[in-house]
Design an enzyme around this catalytic site. Structure first.
Site, PDB file in Angstrom:
ATOM      1  N   ARG A  33       0.822  -1.217   0.000  1.00  0.00           N
ATOM      2  CA  ARG A  33       0.000   0.000   0.000  1.00  0.00           C
ATOM      3  C   ARG A  33       0.853   1.262   0.000  1.00  0.00           C
ATOM      4  O   ARG A  33       0.453   2.280  -0.574  1.00  0.00           O
ATOM      5  CB  ARG A  33      -0.951  -0.001   1.198  1.00  0.00           C
TER       6      ARG A  33
ATOM      7  N   LYS B  72     -20.301 -17.276  -1.185  1.00  0.00           N
ATOM      8  CA  LYS B  72     -21.763 -17.233  -1.081  1.00  0.00           C
ATOM      9  C   LYS B  72     -22.459 -16.425  -2.167  1.00  0.00           C
ATOM     10  O   LYS B  72     -21.980 -15.377  -2.568  1.00  0.00           O
ATOM     11  CB  LYS B  72     -22.138 -16.623   0.266  1.00  0.00           C
TER      12      LYS B  72
ATOM     13  N   GLY C  60     -13.632  -4.065  -0.288  1.00  0.00           N
ATOM     14  CA  GLY C  60     -15.045  -3.710  -0.124  1.00  0.00           C
ATOM     15  C   GLY C  60     -15.436  -2.538  -1.011  1.00  0.00           C
ATOM     16  O   GLY C  60     -16.527  -2.507  -1.584  1.00  0.00           O
TER      17      GLY C  60
HETATM   18  P1  AMP Z   1     -15.575 -14.396  -0.978  1.00  0.00           P
HETATM   19  O1  AMP Z   1     -14.947 -13.619   0.136  1.00  0.00           O
HETATM   20  O2  AMP Z   1     -17.063 -14.417  -0.950  1.00  0.00           O
HETATM   21  O3  AMP Z   1     -15.009 -14.010  -2.332  1.00  0.00           O
HETATM   22  O4  AMP Z   1     -15.196 -15.911  -0.719  1.00  0.00           O
HETATM   23  C1  AMP Z   1     -13.878 -16.378  -0.704  1.00  0.00           C
HETATM   24  C2  AMP Z   1     -13.831 -17.674   0.030  1.00  0.00           C
HETATM   25  O5  AMP Z   1     -14.635 -18.627  -0.615  1.00  0.00           O
HETATM   26  C3  AMP Z   1     -12.441 -18.250   0.077  1.00  0.00           C
HETATM   27  O6  AMP Z   1     -11.992 -18.243   1.394  1.00  0.00           O
HETATM   28  C4  AMP Z   1     -12.622 -19.672  -0.441  1.00  0.00           C
HETATM   29  O7  AMP Z   1     -11.936 -20.638   0.324  1.00  0.00           O
HETATM   30  C5  AMP Z   1     -14.107 -19.889  -0.312  1.00  0.00           C
HETATM   31  N1  AMP Z   1     -14.602 -20.918  -1.230  1.00  0.00           N
HETATM   32  C6  AMP Z   1     -14.403 -20.978  -2.546  1.00  0.00           C
HETATM   33  N2  AMP Z   1     -14.935 -22.115  -3.048  1.00  0.00           N
HETATM   34  C7  AMP Z   1     -15.485 -22.786  -2.019  1.00  0.00           C
HETATM   35  C8  AMP Z   1     -16.158 -24.026  -1.911  1.00  0.00           C
HETATM   36  N3  AMP Z   1     -16.377 -24.796  -2.975  1.00  0.00           N
HETATM   37  N4  AMP Z   1     -16.577 -24.411  -0.696  1.00  0.00           N
HETATM   38  C9  AMP Z   1     -16.344 -23.645   0.386  1.00  0.00           C
HETATM   39  N5  AMP Z   1     -15.701 -22.445   0.346  1.00  0.00           N
HETATM   40  C10 AMP Z   1     -15.271 -22.029  -0.853  1.00  0.00           C
END
Ligand code: AMP
Length: 398
Positions: A36, A199, A378
């Site tokens: 950064r 999610k 974010g």
């Molecule tokens: P996000 O912050 O929503 O972009 O999510 C990122 C997280 O999603 C990472 O820590 C990944 O380990 C998790 N992730 C990705 N694919 C899967 C999966 N198939 N099952 C569980 N967690 C997952």
């Protein structure tokens, strides 16, 4: 609004909001990752080379509105001096009388760093009196802290009103804005968005927004299993949001109506536990046995996604394809990162926008092989969702 390249800082004191919220080792209080700080250097150097002086202000960590040694920006002075190649001054209270003495007497070419703004409760509240005092440190205000542009804080937003004719973005924010604009608002085609991560619920706004823009939408990561279940597939013990099955079906329907090619994984690497030591198999994504969970995309999906990516002219990627933090489940994300890099080399423009896909691109050493890697997690997600960011609006407003 002036562009930084066209602004002459000669004899001006520039008050620059940077994002020096860097990780600090708890024991040694040394900076463990200086990315950064490095990213802020072009803006600082431009001002100094023009014959101006710089007053830097930032937050660091999450202090509880009072000074705490481990959150003091004094800890990072040595690092700024090393990267900038010159000594800098430090003021131990951002709005103390000594700070104003120092900023008042700054000479051309000199740099002053103010203490952590979040030692004052007024910062996060966006307090106008606090902002007014801060504003006295400069003749011109430059915001180069994209990571906090989605917060209406005193130093990111409120302060801009005290510089009606002399407020502008630094190079870093300028590049972030330009890259989103380039991906979402240019006429080149095809435009492909790759959305992954855990999610559906946290990405639903961005997916909905993207359906109006993209030619291809690739969905991977944990969220893919909610779509597969919504379509009647067996997903075993994979991550799922049962409350979002209807939402997933609406997205599938809307994609068809809007002529968006929606690409879901075909096959998956399944594991018998959420661990790097798990037993694994490759199966069709809609045929996962009970007791097993999908933790990465497998070869057929990778090939299908790669083909789409390599034919794209604009690419936006947010969120990993699997649990890339574990060696056994990182190949899908790695192959997608490599495909995005290859497409970029062939002339596509690629934006890695926010969160864990940024970590993934860094992990595979591909950051300099894509067009732009966003610095604001974010903030980038909100910007892509089309939400006005207070820190950006405050500069644009006349
Ligand atoms: P996000 O912050 O929503 O972009 O999510 C990122 C997280 O999603 C990472 O820590 C990944 O380990 C998790 N992730 C990705 N694919 C899967 C999966 N198939 N099952 C569980 N967690 C997952």
């Amino acid at each position: 609004m002036a562009k930084i390249d066209n602004y002459n800082f000669n004899r001006k004191r520039a008050l620059v909001r940077v994002d020096f919220n860097v990780p600090i080792d708890k024991e040694t209080l040394k900076v463990t990752d200086d990315t950064r700080i490095k990213k802020a250097l072009p803006t600082i150097k431009k001002i100094l080379n023009d014959g101006g002086s710089v007053v830097l202000m930032s937050h660091l960590g999450r202090p509880k509105n009072i000074p705490e040694n481990r959150f003091s920006l004094k800890n990072i002075v040595y690092k700024i001096e090393k990267l900038l190649g010159q000594p800098i001054q430090f003021a131990s209270d951002a709005i103390g009388s000594r700070a104003f003495e120092k900023s008042k007497h700054l000479k051309a070419g000199e740099v002053l760093l103010l203490e952590n703004l979040r030692f004052h409760p007024g910062e996060k509240k966006g307090d106008i009196e606090f902002a007014k005092k801060l504003a006295k440190h400069g003749d011109v205000y430059v915001n180069d802290a994209f990571g906090t542009a989605h917060r209406a804080h005193a130093s990111t937003t409120t302060i801009a009103q005290f510089f009606p004719n002399d407020k502008l973005f630094g190079y870093l924010i300028e590049k972030e804005i330009e890259s989103v604009d380039k991906v979402l608002n240019s006429d080149e085609k095809p435009l492909t968005a790759i959305v992954g991560g855990a999610k559906v619920s946290s990405k639903i706004t961005i997916i909905t927004k993207l359906l109006d823009k993209v030619d291809h939408l690739i969905i991977g990561g944990g969220m893919a299993y909610t779509f597969v279940k919504a379509m009647g597939g067996n997903i075993g013990n994979s991550l799922v949001e049962d409350d979002y099955l209807d939402t997933a079906n609406s997205i599938i329907k809307e994609a068809k109506e809007k002529n968006v090619n929606l690409h879901l994984p075909i096959d998956t690497i399944i594991a018998d536990e959420f661990s790097n030591e798990a037993h694994t198999q490759i199966v069709e994504i809609n045929d996962i046995p009970q007791g097993w969970m999908g933790l990465d995309i497998a070869n057929k999906s990778i090939e299908q996604f790669k083909k789409v990516i390599l034919e794209s002219k604009l690419i936006l990627w947010n969120g990993p394809m699997g649990v890339f933090e574990m060696d056994k489940f990182q190949n899908g994300t790695k192959q997608i990162a490599l495909a995005v890099a290859e497409a970029t080399q062939k002339g596509a423009y690629s934006l890695i926008g926010g969160g864990d896909s940024v970590a993934a691109v860094n992990m595979f050493n591909l950051a300099d092989k894509v067009s732009h890697v966003s610095t604001g997690g974010g903030a980038m997600l909100e910007y892509l969702e089309g939400k006005p960011l207070p820190g950006i609006e405050a500069i644009l407003k006349s």
